[in-house]
Design a protein around this motif. Structure first.
Motif, PDB file in Angstrom:
ATOM      1  N   LEU A 176      30.937  -5.399  -8.392  1.00  0.00           N
ATOM      2  CA  LEU A 176      30.055  -6.570  -8.487  1.00  0.00           C
ATOM      3  C   LEU A 176      29.176  -6.646  -7.235  1.00  0.00           C
ATOM      4  N   PRO A 177      27.957  -6.185  -7.310  1.00  0.00           N
ATOM      5  CA  PRO A 177      27.305  -5.525  -8.452  1.00  0.00           C
ATOM      6  C   PRO A 177      27.599  -4.030  -8.461  1.00  0.00           C
ATOM      7  N   PRO A 178      27.243  -3.349  -9.555  1.00  0.00           N
ATOM      8  CA  PRO A 178      27.382  -1.893  -9.576  1.00  0.00           C
ATOM      9  C   PRO A 178      26.461  -1.235  -8.545  1.00  0.00           C
ATOM     10  N   ARG A 179      26.627   0.038  -8.371  1.00  0.00           N
ATOM     11  CA  ARG A 179      25.931   0.813  -7.362  1.00  0.00           C
ATOM     12  C   ARG A 179      24.428   0.863  -7.627  1.00  0.00           C
ATOM     13  N   SER A 180      23.618   0.508  -6.637  1.00  0.00           N
ATOM     14  CA  SER A 180      22.166   0.697  -6.666  1.00  0.00           C
ATOM     15  C   SER A 180      21.837   2.011  -5.965  1.00  0.00           C
ATOM     16  N   ASN A 181      20.970   2.801  -6.545  1.00  0.00           N
ATOM     17  CA  ASN A 181      20.775   4.180  -6.105  1.00  0.00           C
ATOM     18  C   ASN A 181      19.515   4.360  -5.266  1.00  0.00           C
ATOM     19  N   TYR A 182      19.669   5.139  -4.201  1.00  0.00           N
ATOM     20  CA  TYR A 182      18.549   5.497  -3.325  1.00  0.00           C
ATOM     21  C   TYR A 182      18.823   6.890  -2.783  1.00  0.00           C
ATOM     22  N   ALA A 183      18.026   7.882  -3.208  1.00  0.00           N
ATOM     23  CA  ALA A 183      18.302   9.270  -2.855  1.00  0.00           C
ATOM     24  C   ALA A 183      17.014   9.992  -2.464  1.00  0.00           C
ATOM     25  N   PRO A 184      16.556   9.831  -1.230  1.00  0.00           N
ATOM     26  CA  PRO A 184      15.340  10.529  -0.804  1.00  0.00           C
ATOM     27  C   PRO A 184      15.625  12.002  -0.505  1.00  0.00           C
ATOM     28  N   PRO A 185      14.768  12.919  -0.955  1.00  0.00           N
ATOM     29  CA  PRO A 185      14.913  14.317  -0.548  1.00  0.00           C
ATOM     30  C   PRO A 185      14.546  14.467   0.925  1.00  0.00           C
ATOM     31  N   ASP A 186      14.894  15.591   1.495  1.00  0.00           N
ATOM     32  CA  ASP A 186      14.672  15.780   2.933  1.00  0.00           C
ATOM     33  C   ASP A 186      13.199  15.931   3.280  1.00  0.00           C
ATOM     34  N   THR A 187      12.424  16.552   2.415  1.00  0.00           N
ATOM     35  CA  THR A 187      11.010  16.800   2.714  1.00  0.00           C
ATOM     36  C   THR A 187      10.189  16.722   1.431  1.00  0.00           C
ATOM     37  N   GLY A 188       8.885  16.874   1.605  1.00  0.00           N
ATOM     38  CA  GLY A 188       7.988  17.044   0.469  1.00  0.00           C
ATOM     39  C   GLY A 188       7.493  15.754  -0.152  1.00  0.00           C
ATOM     40  N   TYR A 189       6.811  15.949  -1.269  1.00  0.00           N
ATOM     41  CA  TYR A 189       6.199  14.823  -1.978  1.00  0.00           C
ATOM     42  C   TYR A 189       7.254  13.846  -2.484  1.00  0.00           C
ATOM     43  N   GLY A 190       8.447  14.359  -2.848  1.00  0.00           N
ATOM     44  CA  GLY A 190       9.514  13.481  -3.314  1.00  0.00           C
ATOM     45  C   GLY A 190       9.928  12.474  -2.267  1.00  0.00           C
ATOM     46  N   LEU A 191       9.918  12.879  -0.999  1.00  0.00           N
ATOM     47  CA  LEU A 191      10.232  11.944   0.089  1.00  0.00           C
ATOM     48  C   LEU A 191       9.184  10.847   0.176  1.00  0.00           C
ATOM     49  N   ALA A 192       7.919  11.218  -0.034  1.00  0.00           N
ATOM     50  CA  ALA A 192       6.834  10.236  -0.026  1.00  0.00           C
ATOM     51  C   ALA A 192       6.983   9.249  -1.183  1.00  0.00           C
ATOM     52  N   ALA A 203       0.843  -1.196   0.000  1.00  0.00           N
ATOM     53  CA  ALA A 203       0.000   0.000   0.000  1.00  0.00           C
ATOM     54  C   ALA A 203       0.879   1.247   0.000  1.00  0.00           C
ATOM     55  N   ASN A 204       0.729   2.093  -0.996  1.00  0.00           N
ATOM     56  CA  ASN A 204       1.610   3.249  -1.144  1.00  0.00           C
ATOM     57  C   ASN A 204       1.389   4.356  -0.109  1.00  0.00           C
ATOM     58  N   PRO A 205       0.150   4.862   0.087  1.00  0.00           N
ATOM     59  CA  PRO A 205      -0.021   6.006   0.992  1.00  0.00           C
ATOM     60  C   PRO A 205       0.461   5.753   2.419  1.00  0.00           C
ATOM     61  N   PRO A 206       0.100   4.638   3.088  1.00  0.00           N
ATOM     62  CA  PRO A 206       0.581   4.453   4.461  1.00  0.00           C
ATOM     63  C   PRO A 206       2.094   4.306   4.559  1.00  0.00           C
ATOM     64  N   MET A 207       2.739   3.638   3.584  1.00  0.00           N
ATOM     65  CA  MET A 207       4.189   3.517   3.632  1.00  0.00           C
ATOM     66  C   MET A 207       4.856   4.875   3.387  1.00  0.00           C
ATOM     67  N   ALA A 208       4.220   5.708   2.558  1.00  0.00           N
ATOM     68  CA  ALA A 208       4.750   7.058   2.339  1.00  0.00           C
ATOM     69  C   ALA A 208       4.648   7.891   3.613  1.00  0.00           C
ATOM     70  N   ILE A 209       3.529   7.752   4.317  1.00  0.00           N
ATOM     71  CA  ILE A 209       3.357   8.476   5.580  1.00  0.00           C
ATOM     72  C   ILE A 209       4.410   8.052   6.597  1.00  0.00           C
ATOM     73  N   VAL A 210       4.680   6.741   6.679  1.00  0.00           N
ATOM     74  CA  VAL A 210       5.706   6.236   7.601  1.00  0.00           C
ATOM     75  C   VAL A 210       7.072   6.811   7.241  1.00  0.00           C
ATOM     76  N   GLY A 211       7.408   6.807   5.952  1.00  0.00           N
ATOM     77  CA  GLY A 211       8.695   7.334   5.519  1.00  0.00           C
ATOM     78  C   GLY A 211       8.862   8.805   5.835  1.00  0.00           C
ATOM     79  N   MET A 212       7.798   9.573   5.658  1.00  0.00           N
ATOM     80  CA  MET A 212       7.865  10.999   5.971  1.00  0.00           C
ATOM     81  C   MET A 212       8.005  11.224   7.478  1.00  0.00           C
ATOM     82  N   ASN A 213       7.424  10.335   8.272  1.00  0.00           N
ATOM     83  CA  ASN A 213       7.526  10.488   9.725  1.00  0.00           C
ATOM     84  C   ASN A 213       8.896  10.122  10.271  1.00  0.00           C
ATOM     85  N   VAL A 214       9.525   9.083   9.730  1.00  0.00           N
ATOM     86  CA  VAL A 214      10.842   8.677  10.248  1.00  0.00           C
ATOM     87  C   VAL A 214      11.945   9.574   9.718  1.00  0.00           C
ATOM     88  N   GLY A 215      11.743  10.187   8.543  1.00  0.00           N
ATOM     89  CA  GLY A 215      12.699  11.145   8.018  1.00  0.00           C
ATOM     90  C   GLY A 215      13.720  10.568   7.068  1.00  0.00           C
TER      91      GLY A 215
END
Length: 453
Positions: A271-287, A238-250
């Motif tokens: 091996l393997p190459p770099r896997s990317n994960y770059a959350p912004p600090d706030t906003g919809y992008g973090l969600a 479920a996308n919305p509740p997991m987004a809310i959790v992510g925004m709350n933990v930071g």
């Protein structure tokens, strides 16, 4: 009274009914042609060359006009009546029409089997099973990877692209695949590491679980709408509740959890190459990043297998290895300094993955529908699914990463990662969860003890 006569009759499949109608229609037209021959079958008078030339010119002119302006072309009626005399060519054409309704005009190209890469794998029987499934279901692109958790050795693999099963696992280390909802593993890890959430924590569930609008992230004071447990939000993807959790933990906690799962890490020998994960600090992008609702978060299949193994074994991340896959996996075990989660977090992750199979998105296919009941009941099976559109290669990405572990002997276990890419405009192959169920079932047949022994 025979009540069976009142029961609804089972209809033939749609494709069979359409085929039968075409055959009946073709036979009917052939009979009409023969009847016309009997009734109006006077010998046709030979047309002079001038008349034939005039008819050809008129037909060509009408054909061109039909192709360009889509107007009705003139109809040339033969002198021998409405039904021309049937000859051998008419009968051949009728037979061809009937045959075309049953047999495809261009049969699928046979896929030549080269078993060299199968015989070179650790578990030849599993490798052969994977190869058979890839040839049977014919996904547009796919990679399947199976790992033995204790040794962390790759025991079987398969890959399909360019309409053929491949001899080298190039997709093991390709880092353009969007992680999709597999990124929710980072979010739930960060939530449990923060000690602010447990598996049964209640999260607001606003709107559709498959969407992610800004309005779904605004929880009003005194909210009295539906809630969902954290473990179910993960299991049902479920996308919305997991987004809310992510925004709350930071974002900081998310980055820390991602590091322990191998993201943003330069591994030895790439091996393997770099896997990317770059959350912004706030906003919809973090969600978006918290719920996996972005193709900016990428994941290699080799790292996905390492994540599952680390969760199952409650050990720090370690990339799966193989002695004979030079350039695609490490040749030996290599310790990585990426840190580890608390035992409580590892336990929560394992339980959340099991709930994905028992109550979540994998429940339908990883079941007795595709597994023998004795094998299904003898295993603890967990996993995570994910799907998202991507560009390299272009299509709909579908993931499954998970494990199967014997309840009687936990030392017997296997890690499985499946990634398929479907053509958005074409037919999709079998779901990744169905393939997973079939492979877990086959592995159980080979590795679990038989009753009475």
């Amino acid at each position: 009274m025979d009540y069976n006569n009142y029961l609804p009759k089972k209809r033939l499949p749609y494709a069979v009914r359409i085929r039968n109608r075409i055959i009946v229609f073709a036979v009917f037209m052939g009979i009409c042609a023969l009847m016309g021959t009997c009734i109006f079958g006077e010998k046709q008078e030979q047309a002079n060359p001038a008349d034939e030339e005039e008819i050809v010119e008129e037909t060509a002119e009408n054909t061109t006009e039909q192709n360009t302006d889509e107007q009705a072309s003139a109809t040339v009626i033969r002198e021998d009546g409405l039904f021309p005399k049937a000859d051998s060519e008419d009968l051949v054409n009728t037979q061809t029409t009937v045959a075309a309704a049953v047999v495809p005009e261009t049969p699928a190209e046979a896929d030549v089997i080269d078993s060299t890469h199968i015989k070179a794998q650790k578990d030849v029987f599993l490798a052969e099973k994977i190869d058979n499934l890839l040839r049977r279901f014919r996904p547009e692109y796919a990679v399947i990877l199976m790992v033995e958790p204790r040794s962390n050795e790759i025991i079987a693999w398969g890959e399909r692209r360019n309409n053929h099963v491949q001899e080298k696992p190039d997709y093991f280390i390709k880092n353009t695949f969007p992680a999709a909802s597999l990124a929710k593993t980072i979010t739930i890890s960060a939530a449990m590491e923060s000690n602010r959430y447990s598996l049964t924590s209640q999260i607001p569930m606003i709107g559709s679980s498959t969407k992610l609008y800004k309005s779904q992230l605004r929880v009003k004071e005194g909210y009295k709408g539906p809630f969902i447990e954290l473990q179910d939000a993960y299991a049902r993807s479920a996308n919305p509740p997991m987004a809310i959790v992510g925004m709350n933990v930071g974002a900081d906690r998310l980055r820390s959890a991602a590091k322990k799962l191998g993201y943003n890490t330069n591994f030895p020998g790439a091996l393997p190459p770099r896997s990317n994960y770059a959350p912004p600090d706030t906003g919809y992008g973090l969600a978006e990043v918290s719920s996996g609702f972005t193709d900016a978060t990428t994941l290699t299949p080799l790292l996905a297998a390492a994540q599952v193994r680390a969760i199952l074994m409650k050990k720090p991340l370690e990339i799966p290895w193989a002695a004979n896959l030079d350039g695609y996996a490490p040749k030996s075990r290599i310790a990585l300094d990426v840190g580890k989660f608390s035992d409580n977090t590892y336990y929560g992750l394992r339980e959340a993955m099991i709930r994905t199979v028992t109550h979540g998105t994998a429940r339908k296919n990883i079941s007795t529908r595709h597994m023998a009941r004795k094998n299904y009941e003898a295993l603890n099976i967990g996993g995570k699914t994910g799907s998202l559109d991507g560009k390299d290669p272009y299509g709909r990405y579908e993931w499954f990463m998970g494990f199967a572990q014997s309840k009687e002997d936990p030392s017997k276990a296997v890690v499985l990662v499946i990634m398929q890419v479907h053509d958005l405009q074409g037919m999709r192959s079998q779901p990744a969860t169905q393939v997973a169920g079939m492979l877990f079932n086959y592995w159980a047949h080979q590795n679990l003890p038989k009753k009475g022994k």
